[in-house]
Design a protein around this motif. Sequence first.
Motif, PDB file in Angstrom:
ATOM      1  N   ASP A 114     -43.821   5.469  -2.210  1.00  0.00           N
ATOM      2  CA  ASP A 114     -42.711   6.212  -1.832  1.00  0.00           C
ATOM      3  C   ASP A 114     -41.656   5.590  -1.419  1.00  0.00           C
ATOM      4  N   LEU A 115     -41.798   4.351  -0.647  1.00  0.00           N
ATOM      5  CA  LEU A 115     -40.775   3.610  -0.216  1.00  0.00           C
ATOM      6  C   LEU A 115     -40.174   2.600  -1.283  1.00  0.00           C
ATOM      7  N   LEU A 116     -40.870   2.383  -2.375  1.00  0.00           N
ATOM      8  CA  LEU A 116     -40.068   1.604  -3.521  1.00  0.00           C
ATOM      9  C   LEU A 116     -39.407   2.642  -4.112  1.00  0.00           C
ATOM     10  N   ALA A 117     -39.992   3.898  -4.516  1.00  0.00           N
ATOM     11  CA  ALA A 117     -38.991   4.852  -5.258  1.00  0.00           C
ATOM     12  C   ALA A 117     -37.763   5.264  -4.478  1.00  0.00           C
ATOM     13  N   THR A 118     -37.993   5.374  -3.121  1.00  0.00           N
ATOM     14  CA  THR A 118     -36.634   5.600  -2.330  1.00  0.00           C
ATOM     15  C   THR A 118     -35.787   4.606  -2.372  1.00  0.00           C
ATOM     16  N   ALA A 119     -36.375   3.149  -2.371  1.00  0.00           N
ATOM     17  CA  ALA A 119     -35.368   1.973  -2.571  1.00  0.00           C
ATOM     18  C   ALA A 119     -34.545   2.153  -3.824  1.00  0.00           C
ATOM     19  N   PHE A 120     -35.350   2.323  -4.936  1.00  0.00           N
ATOM     20  CA  PHE A 120     -34.789   2.618  -6.214  1.00  0.00           C
ATOM     21  C   PHE A 120     -33.573   3.789  -6.335  1.00  0.00           C
ATOM     22  N   ALA A 121     -34.048   4.705  -5.778  1.00  0.00           N
ATOM     23  CA  ALA A 121     -32.885   5.675  -5.572  1.00  0.00           C
ATOM     24  C   ALA A 121     -31.822   5.308  -4.615  1.00  0.00           C
ATOM     25  N   PHE A 122     -31.983   4.675  -3.702  1.00  0.00           N
ATOM     26  CA  PHE A 122     -30.876   4.008  -2.820  1.00  0.00           C
ATOM     27  C   PHE A 122     -30.029   3.369  -3.402  1.00  0.00           C
ATOM     28  N   VAL A 144     -33.738  12.377 -10.769  1.00  0.00           N
ATOM     29  CA  VAL A 144     -32.728  11.588  -9.900  1.00  0.00           C
ATOM     30  C   VAL A 144     -31.566  11.154 -10.641  1.00  0.00           C
ATOM     31  N   GLY A 145     -31.583  10.640 -11.973  1.00  0.00           N
ATOM     32  CA  GLY A 145     -30.694  10.545 -12.742  1.00  0.00           C
ATOM     33  C   GLY A 145     -29.736  11.513 -13.034  1.00  0.00           C
ATOM     34  N   GLY A 146     -30.348  13.051 -13.095  1.00  0.00           N
ATOM     35  CA  GLY A 146     -29.076  14.078 -13.054  1.00  0.00           C
ATOM     36  C   GLY A 146     -28.401  14.333 -12.014  1.00  0.00           C
ATOM     37  N   VAL A 147     -29.181  14.213 -10.622  1.00  0.00           N
ATOM     38  CA  VAL A 147     -28.691  14.096  -9.487  1.00  0.00           C
ATOM     39  C   VAL A 147     -27.414  13.040  -9.408  1.00  0.00           C
ATOM     40  N   ILE A 148     -27.920  12.049  -9.713  1.00  0.00           N
ATOM     41  CA  ILE A 148     -26.741  10.963  -9.582  1.00  0.00           C
ATOM     42  C   ILE A 148     -25.598  11.192 -10.546  1.00  0.00           C
ATOM     43  N   VAL A 149     -25.981  11.735 -11.588  1.00  0.00           N
ATOM     44  CA  VAL A 149     -24.671  11.815 -12.608  1.00  0.00           C
ATOM     45  C   VAL A 149     -23.898  13.078 -11.957  1.00  0.00           C
ATOM     46  N   GLY A 159     -22.108  16.015  -1.168  1.00  0.00           N
ATOM     47  CA  GLY A 159     -22.372  14.914  -1.747  1.00  0.00           C
ATOM     48  C   GLY A 159     -23.608  14.313  -1.112  1.00  0.00           C
ATOM     49  N   PHE A 160     -23.616  14.352   0.268  1.00  0.00           N
ATOM     50  CA  PHE A 160     -24.900  14.101   1.302  1.00  0.00           C
ATOM     51  C   PHE A 160     -26.072  14.895   0.858  1.00  0.00           C
ATOM     52  N   VAL A 161     -25.827  16.211   0.694  1.00  0.00           N
ATOM     53  CA  VAL A 161     -27.123  16.850   0.326  1.00  0.00           C
ATOM     54  C   VAL A 161     -27.564  16.521  -0.999  1.00  0.00           C
ATOM     55  N   LEU A 162     -26.844  15.955  -1.867  1.00  0.00           N
ATOM     56  CA  LEU A 162     -27.093  15.577  -3.195  1.00  0.00           C
ATOM     57  C   LEU A 162     -27.829  14.346  -3.042  1.00  0.00           C
ATOM     58  N   ARG A 163     -27.652  13.416  -2.103  1.00  0.00           N
ATOM     59  CA  ARG A 163     -28.506  12.162  -1.746  1.00  0.00           C
ATOM     60  C   ARG A 163     -29.828  12.390  -1.175  1.00  0.00           C
ATOM     61  N   VAL A 164     -29.880  13.551  -0.301  1.00  0.00           N
ATOM     62  CA  VAL A 164     -31.303  14.223   0.210  1.00  0.00           C
ATOM     63  C   VAL A 164     -32.144  14.469  -0.965  1.00  0.00           C
ATOM     64  N   LEU A 165     -31.484  15.345  -1.977  1.00  0.00           N
ATOM     65  CA  LEU A 165     -32.068  15.831  -3.218  1.00  0.00           C
ATOM     66  C   LEU A 165     -32.438  14.719  -4.013  1.00  0.00           C
ATOM     67  N   ALA A 166     -31.824  13.493  -4.210  1.00  0.00           N
ATOM     68  CA  ALA A 166     -32.227  12.304  -5.053  1.00  0.00           C
ATOM     69  C   ALA A 166     -33.528  11.788  -4.117  1.00  0.00           C
TER      70      ALA A 166
END
Length: 298
Positions: free
Chosen positions: A34-42, A117-122, A149-156
């Motif tokens: 989960d930490l690795l996945a979060t790092a990729f999202a970050f 995640v890609g959808g949220v970023i787009v 925009g910060f809510v979208l970060r949380v969702l990602a």
Amino acid sequence: MKDIIRLVRPKQWLKNVFVLIPVFFGGRLSDVHDLLATAFAFVAFSFAASSIYCFNDIIDADADRRHPVKCSRPVARGAVTMRQAYMLMAQMILLALCVVLCGRYLSVFTPSQALRVGGVIVGYWLLNLAYCAWLKKYAIVDVSVIAFGFVLRVLAGGFATDIIPSRWLVLMTFLLTLFLSLAKRRDDVLRMNATGEAPRTNTIRYNLTFINQAITITASITTVCYIMYTVSPEVIARFQTEYLYLTTCFVILGLLRYIQITVVDEQSGDPTKIMLRDRFMQAVVVLWAISFAIIIYL
């Protein structure tokens, strides 16, 4: 190269720590995957944000040249051409999507996680393109878009780990970042009052009375929302503790300190710089994180 780095604003990537909220509040910091996945999202969100910073500097180049601080930005002073800025903007969003794809092919993300995640970023990228080109001209709408925009970060972060953030966390994220955005607008109002020139198109729709009241309201509701989160039955049941409410004192201290910086010191123009330089704020955040972690992880 120095100007290119300034244009993508790596210091502003600190804002993307909001993608860590689901894994932290979900009690999954000890889960390496989960930490690795979060790092990729970050990292992906950071590149997407840098793309927006490039576009913002392109759109605001003329206005920035008249600003006492922003006139030193690379595009405004001609150190980076418009064409170079557009190319860098495109490269940044492509890098963001490449990071998500790499996460998929390295099995950090499942296909559905990568898609979400890609959808949220787009979605974040398109929303902020609209913000830079149009929405930021309208008072209240501008700060609301920033907060969303910060809510979208949380969702990602939640989509990257399949951790569904609670409604309280989503509300607190929106309220806290709305509070910070309003404090930043107060700095614009002060500059307008001192120089007679509005730094932004919408600054004339704000004044100190409105901003002060809005800051007070959002800070108050944020505190209440946090208290409701810590004492909610589902949170108590999930973490099997009734002591999370004790961390509220650090939240209140942090909000009071930020209001002091905003109203007394009148230095709320850059929230990131405040977090990087103010020792009181840093101590409060660290103490809050440690106390919260001790309660839910030990």
